[in-house]
Design a protein around this motif. Structure first.
Motif, mmCIF file in Angstrom:
data_model
loop_
_atom_site.group_PDB
_atom_site.id
_atom_site.type_symbol
_atom_site.label_atom_id
_atom_site.label_comp_id
_atom_site.label_asym_id
_atom_site.label_seq_id
_atom_site.Cartn_x
_atom_site.Cartn_y
_atom_site.Cartn_z
ATOM 1 N N UNK A 282 0.828 -1.204 0.000
ATOM 2 C CA UNK A 282 0.000 0.000 0.000
ATOM 3 C C UNK A 282 0.864 1.256 0.000
ATOM 4 N N UNK A 283 1.936 1.250 0.814
ATOM 5 C CA UNK A 283 2.791 2.440 0.918
ATOM 6 C C UNK A 283 3.544 2.699 -0.379
ATOM 7 N N UNK A 284 4.054 1.644 -1.004
ATOM 8 C CA UNK A 284 4.788 1.822 -2.257
ATOM 9 C C UNK A 284 3.863 2.330 -3.350
ATOM 10 N N UNK A 285 2.655 1.777 -3.420
ATOM 11 C CA UNK A 285 1.713 2.235 -4.427
ATOM 12 C C UNK A 285 1.357 3.702 -4.249
ATOM 13 N N UNK B 298 8.442 0.838 -8.528
ATOM 14 C CA UNK B 298 9.045 -0.184 -7.670
ATOM 15 C C UNK B 298 8.423 -1.558 -7.831
ATOM 16 N N UNK B 299 9.185 -2.541 -7.387
ATOM 17 C CA UNK B 299 8.768 -3.940 -7.343
ATOM 18 C C UNK B 299 8.927 -4.422 -5.909
ATOM 19 N N UNK B 300 8.087 -5.341 -5.489
ATOM 20 C CA UNK B 300 8.211 -5.952 -4.167
ATOM 21 C C UNK B 300 8.751 -7.364 -4.333
ATOM 22 N N UNK B 301 9.842 -7.658 -3.645
ATOM 23 C CA UNK B 301 10.454 -8.984 -3.687
ATOM 24 C C UNK B 301 10.178 -9.719 -2.378
ATOM 25 N N UNK C 126 -0.904 -9.303 -4.274
ATOM 26 C CA UNK C 126 -1.226 -8.941 -5.657
ATOM 27 C C UNK C 126 -2.482 -8.076 -5.711
ATOM 28 N N UNK C 127 -3.463 -8.393 -4.877
ATOM 29 C CA UNK C 127 -4.714 -7.633 -4.889
ATOM 30 C C UNK C 127 -4.497 -6.199 -4.418
ATOM 31 N N UNK C 128 -3.696 -6.026 -3.360
ATOM 32 C CA UNK C 128 -3.510 -4.675 -2.815
ATOM 33 C C UNK C 128 -2.634 -3.815 -3.723
ATOM 34 N N UNK C 129 -1.786 -4.459 -4.546
ATOM 35 C CA UNK C 129 -0.920 -3.697 -5.450
ATOM 36 C C UNK C 129 -1.489 -3.582 -6.864
ATOM 37 N N UNK D 217 2.141 -2.626 -9.464
ATOM 38 C CA UNK D 217 3.444 -2.937 -8.860
ATOM 39 C C UNK D 217 3.886 -4.347 -9.228
ATOM 40 N N UNK D 218 5.154 -4.474 -9.643
ATOM 41 C CA UNK D 218 5.682 -5.788 -9.937
ATOM 42 C C UNK D 218 5.929 -6.586 -8.667
ATOM 43 N N UNK D 219 5.833 -7.896 -8.768
ATOM 44 C CA UNK D 219 6.114 -8.796 -7.654
ATOM 45 C C UNK D 219 7.207 -9.765 -8.096
ATOM 46 N N UNK D 220 8.200 -10.003 -7.238
ATOM 47 C CA UNK D 220 9.328 -10.852 -7.605
ATOM 48 C C UNK D 220 9.606 -11.882 -6.520
ATOM 49 N N UNK D 221 9.565 -13.160 -6.894
ATOM 50 C CA UNK D 221 9.904 -14.238 -5.973
ATOM 51 C C UNK D 221 11.419 -14.385 -5.916
ATOM 52 N N UNK D 222 11.978 -14.287 -4.726
ATOM 53 C CA UNK D 222 13.420 -14.393 -4.553
ATOM 54 C C UNK D 222 13.865 -15.856 -4.545
ATOM 55 N N UNK D 223 15.167 -16.065 -4.767
ATOM 56 C CA UNK D 223 15.736 -17.409 -4.769
ATOM 57 C C UNK D 223 15.958 -17.886 -3.335
ATOM 58 N N UNK D 224 15.856 -19.199 -3.151
ATOM 59 C CA UNK D 224 16.187 -19.828 -1.878
ATOM 60 C C UNK D 224 17.164 -20.976 -2.153
#
Length: 315
Positions: free
Chosen positions: A94-97, A103-106, A129-132, A137-144
């Motif tokens: 919400x804040x980034x939007x 920006x993207x959220x990872x 995803x719904x709130x952005x 806003x892009x969403x990025x899954x980080x590596x583990x």
């Protein structure tokens, strides 16, 4: 005289410390040690709060870069904690939007509960995803770690079918990644290509700082560039960046390709790439659970331990 073997052993020690939950607990529960450790972490972290992260991301945007923000944490094994942590991501979304920043959220799927219940993690990503959605806003899954790669990719397959904005991070170090690249290219989301920072056996991954790893990264990057797919080339290795530019030149100056670097690392290189006309992104983390992230960053170049000692100076 410090040798290459000494540096590699130091890096392995730091990576082992990064995964040592008991050591982390002892340090962070001792006020004096926690204060010292936090002082080292601030070079690589925006701070503790969402507001801190937005402020640092805004500074990156002012320098001409897009931003990727991650609330640090991983390996949550309690459903209630996963829900609480997901709440911070929703606050960030919400804040980034509202900030209007590009920006993207990872995020790590294990941070959102994937080790507790895969559906719990899926639902948390859907909420994010719904709130952005109104802001795109892009969403990025980080590596583990490699032991979680199958879980991460299985969940990505499900999410990408519902949410085209979701991207995925692949590690060039892993021997399996060429096959994984074919799999993820079926989806529209951005592919972030990293070298890979986790402590892995050589049966699973190329040695760090090896010619084999460099060749693997360059080959995977070339496949992505030729594919026309959206890609984030995430590396601070200036020689690797120079090789990519010499091989691909103006082909890298498209809306589908960007260079991405972590806060506190590669700052001058990222700024130089922006001035040269390439799309760029700075990766910003925040929050108190920075232990694994910061130790892995220092382990990538053990010489940074000297910088950490300098950062301990209270002046």
């Amino acid at each position: 005289m410090t040798t290459k073997i000494d540096l590699e052993r130091a890096a392995d020690t730091l990576r082992a410390w990064a995964l040592d939950e008991d050591l982390k607990q002892r340090v962070m529960s001792t006020p004096a040690l926690a204060t010292m450790a936090s002082r080292v972490a601030r070079r690589y972290s925006a701070g503790d709060t969402t507001a801190d992260a937005i402020e640092v991301a805004a500074a990156a945007v002012a320098r001409g870069h897009a931003a990727s923000i991650e609330y640090a944490g991983e390996s949550v094994r309690n459903a209630e904690l996963a829900r609480s942590e997901a709440g911070v991501f929703l606050e960030l979304g919400a804040a980034l939007g509202k900030s209007g920043l590009p920006g993207t959220i990872s995020f790590d799927l294990s941070h959102l509960g994937a080790l507790v219940d895969r559906d719990l993690a899926l639902n948390h990503v859907r909420q994010l995803a719904a709130i952005t959605e109104p802001y795109g806003t892009g969403l990025m899954i980080s590596a583990e770690g490699s032991d979680r790669t199958d879980l991460v990719l299985d969940l990505y397959d499900e999410l990408a079918a519902e949410i085209p904005r979701v991207g995925i991070t692949l590690q060039a170090r892993l021997h399996r990644t060429p096959g994984d690249l074919e799999r993820v290219l079926r989806h529209p989301g951005t592919v972030r290509l990293v070298k890979g920072a986790f402590l892995e056996p050589e049966s699973v991954a190329y040695p760090r700082n090896s010619a084999e790893l460099t060749a693997a990264y360059l080959d995977l990057a070339s496949q992505l560039i030729r594919s026309g797919h959206s890609v984030s080339l995430a590396t601070h290795d200036d020689e690797l960046v120079n090789t990519l530019i010499s091989r691909h030149g103006e082909a890298l100056k498209t809306d589908a390709i960007e260079f991405e670097m972590l806060l506190g690392l590669g700052t001058e290189l990222l700024d130089r790439l922006h001035r040269a006309g390439y799309r760029t992104r700075e990766y910003v983390i925040f929050g108190g659970e920075w232990w694994l992230y910061v130790l892995n960053r220092i382990a990538e170049h053990p010489e940074r331990a000297l910088t950490a000692l300098a950062d301990l100076n209270p002046s």
